[in-house]
Scaffold this active site. Structure first.
Site, PDB file in Angstrom:
ATOM      1  N   ARG A  80     -13.081 103.958  86.921  1.00 55.75           N
ATOM      2  CA  ARG A  80     -12.036 104.278  87.905  1.00 55.75           C
ATOM      3  C   ARG A  80     -12.470 103.875  89.310  1.00 55.75           C
ATOM      4  O   ARG A  80     -11.652 103.398  90.110  1.00 55.75           O
ATOM      5  CB  ARG A  80     -11.677 105.756  87.836  1.00 55.75           C
ATOM      6  CG  ARG A  80     -10.414 106.066  88.632  1.00 55.75           C
ATOM      7  CD  ARG A  80      -9.893 107.455  88.366  1.00 55.75           C
ATOM      8  NE  ARG A  80     -10.836 108.481  88.782  1.00 55.75           N
ATOM      9  CZ  ARG A  80     -10.710 109.773  88.501  1.00 55.75           C
ATOM     10  NH1 ARG A  80      -9.671 110.200  87.814  1.00 55.75           N
ATOM     11  NH2 ARG A  80     -11.602 110.647  88.916  1.00 55.75           N
ATOM     12  N   LYS A 183      -8.436 106.326  93.821  1.00 54.72           N
ATOM     13  CA  LYS A 183      -9.031 107.516  94.440  1.00 54.72           C
ATOM     14  C   LYS A 183      -9.611 107.108  95.799  1.00 54.72           C
ATOM     15  O   LYS A 183     -10.834 106.978  95.965  1.00 54.72           O
ATOM     16  CB  LYS A 183     -10.107 108.111  93.515  1.00 54.72           C
ATOM     17  CG  LYS A 183     -10.358 109.578  93.783  1.00 54.72           C
ATOM     18  CD  LYS A 183     -11.059 110.236  92.612  1.00 54.72           C
ATOM     19  CE  LYS A 183     -11.588 111.612  92.956  1.00 54.72           C
ATOM     20  NZ  LYS A 183     -10.573 112.584  93.326  1.00 54.72           N
TER      21      LYS A 183
HETATM   22  N1  PLP Z   1      -5.174 113.763  90.935  1.00 55.54           N
HETATM   23  C1  PLP Z   1      -5.799 113.702  92.121  1.00 55.54           C
HETATM   24  C2  PLP Z   1      -5.005 113.324  93.301  1.00 55.54           C
HETATM   25  C3  PLP Z   1      -7.168 114.000  92.203  1.00 55.54           C
HETATM   26  O1  PLP Z   1      -7.804 113.950  93.379  1.00 55.54           O
HETATM   27  C4  PLP Z   1      -7.874 114.354  91.045  1.00 55.54           C
HETATM   28  C5  PLP Z   1      -9.309 114.605  91.108  1.00 55.54           C
HETATM   29  O2  PLP Z   1     -10.108 113.770  90.880  1.00 55.54           O
HETATM   30  C6  PLP Z   1      -7.178 114.397  89.838  1.00 55.54           C
HETATM   31  C7  PLP Z   1      -5.834 114.099  89.817  1.00 55.54           C
HETATM   32  C8  PLP Z   1      -7.894 114.748  88.576  1.00 55.54           C
HETATM   33  O3  PLP Z   1      -8.656 113.683  88.100  1.00 55.54           O
HETATM   34  P1  PLP Z   1      -9.943 113.949  87.222  1.00 55.54           P
HETATM   35  O4  PLP Z   1      -9.490 114.753  86.060  1.00 55.54           O
HETATM   36  O5  PLP Z   1     -10.409 112.603  86.818  1.00 55.54           O
HETATM   37  O6  PLP Z   1     -10.893 114.674  88.072  1.00 55.54           O
HETATM   38  C1  COI Z   2     -11.915 116.230  91.748  1.00 52.47           C
HETATM   39  O1  COI Z   2     -11.280 116.927  90.967  1.00 52.47           O
HETATM   40  O2  COI Z   2     -13.017 115.752  91.460  1.00 52.47           O
HETATM   41  C2  COI Z   2     -11.427 115.913  93.062  1.00 52.47           C
HETATM   42  O3  COI Z   2     -11.897 114.975  93.595  1.00 52.47           O
HETATM   43  C3  COI Z   2     -10.377 116.745  93.652  1.00 52.47           C
HETATM   44  C4  COI Z   2     -10.565 116.994  95.127  1.00 52.47           C
HETATM   45  C5  COI Z   2     -11.812 117.728  95.450  1.00 52.47           C
HETATM   46  C6  COI Z   2     -10.358 115.791  95.947  1.00 52.47           C
END
Ligand code: PLP
Ligand code: COI
Length: 339
Positions: A80, A183
């Site tokens: 990612r 991200k």
């Molecule tokens: N959506 C956003 C905007 C986020 O910042 C995050 C955190 O990383 C997620 C979703 C969840 O992604 P993940 O499950 O890979 O942490």
């Molecule tokens: C995460 O879930 O890892 C995130 O980055 C969410 C937030 C702290 C930006």
């Protein structure tokens, strides 16, 4: 190291001992450097500072009952970050460099991995920035990759208790063909004002609608959205949401549990038909949502008992945490054991 109150950690920064750094210059990444400094020295014209050329990741390491430390799906985070880098023309970090840095960051900071009983985890934050100077809007020629760690508790202070979220059409976080699927820091800057308004109103987060039609559910500020409708796990398909690794894992676990998966556009008006809803992410894990207020239309949607998570969300949560902490067999090969 000062004493850490493991059982009462919030999601905030605590200094650990080491971070890892690598520098991209003249067509190659440097050897990983172990640093004890929390500071960065960068050029005042660096592209990350002026034009937001930066991306980050978030993943966790968990200490099991057996004393082993498990990192969850780090190759997915590597991929990612590469996708985020590609989206804003940054130099990609090779998977091998990424995973080496993550493993080393955990190894060097073992004392900061919270004990099993605390239910807390070590949050790992990889960061990629354009560190070379440019004054015109164009990609940097030099990049810096950093991995730091910090012990954390729940992102939403309620932990696994339902929270309230807020829908408002006044703010967008990402455009349909923009950077919402990456991200990158700009998305989070764009969400801060609406996030503050939500917090002041007693909500854990904003639940964003698609910014074009304001008709479909996108995601929460820091987490994906999912719903349970009978025997179905429903989650939005949208070009402006982050592909969550937690959501991807829950989809697999839901499938394993015999649920049907629907990944599709989710109309806001369907909220009244859902049995359970939640936010999911590395930081949020599963954060059940008990109520969603559409503050523009003055409509409230409520889901089950406002104080207790629904049965399927609970099962998914226990299953996911079980794998992460090593209490359940890792049948999908999601964890890397360190130490
Ligand atoms: N959506 C956003 C905007 C986020 O910042 C995050 C955190 O990383 C997620 C979703 C969840 O992604 P993940 O499950 O890979 O942490
Ligand atoms: C995460 O879930 O890892 C995130 O980055 C969410 C937030 C702290 C930006």
């Amino acid at each position: 190291m000062s004493k850490i109150d493991w059982a009462n950690l919030s999601f905030s920064y605590i200094k650990a001992d080491y971070n890892l750094r690598s520098y991209y210059k003249d067509g190659q990444w440097s050897e990983l450097e172990e640093s004890t400094s929390e500071a960065l020295t960068i050029h005042m014209a660096a592209t990350c500072v002026h034009y937001g050329q930066q991306a980050f990741e978030g993943l966790k390491a968990f200490k099991g009952k057996d004393g082993k430390v498990r990192v969850f799906r780090m190759e997915e985070n590597a991929k990612r970050l590469q996708n985020s880098a590609d989206g804003i023309l940054m130099q990609q970090v090779p998977t091998e460099l990424f995973t080496k840095a993550v493993i080393r960051a955990v190894e060097l900071n073992m004392d900061y991995v919270p004990p099993y009983e605390s239910g807390a985890a070590l949050y790992i934050r990889p960061l990629l920035i354009g560190s070379g100077p440019k004054v015109g809007v164009s990609p940097a020629e030099e990049y810096t990759f950093i991995v730091f760690v910090t012990p954390v508790g729940p992102y939403f202070k309620e932990g696994f208790k339902p929270t309230k979220q807020m829908i408002s059409r006044k703010y967008d976080r990402a455009a349909p063909q923009g950077t919402g699927h990456l991200k990158v820091g700009g998305n989070y800057a764009a969400s801060m004002k609406a996030g503050q308004i939500a917090h002041e109103g007693g909500y854990s987060s904003v639940l964003y609608l698609d910014s074009k039609e304001k008709k479909y559910i996108d995601e929460a500020g820091p987490a994906n959205f999912f719903a349970i409708k009978g025997n179905k796990y429903v989650t939005p398909l949208s070009s402006s949401i982050l592909p969550s690794i937690t959501n991807m894992s829950l989809i697999q676990l839901a499938q394993d549990m015999g649920l049907e998966i629907e990944r599709r556009q989710v109309e806001m008006k369907e909220l009244s038909e859902f049995d359970e809803v939640g936010a999911c992410g590395t930081a949020a894990v599963i954060s059940p949502i008990g109520q969603i207020d559409d503050v523009d239309e003055n409509v409230s949607y409520k889901f089950g008992d406002p104080n207790v998570a629904g049965p399927i969300s609970t099962k998914l949560y226990n299953h996911l945490r079980g794998i992460q902490y090593g209490d359940e067999e890792d049948t999908h090969n999601w964890v890397t054991i360190i130490g």
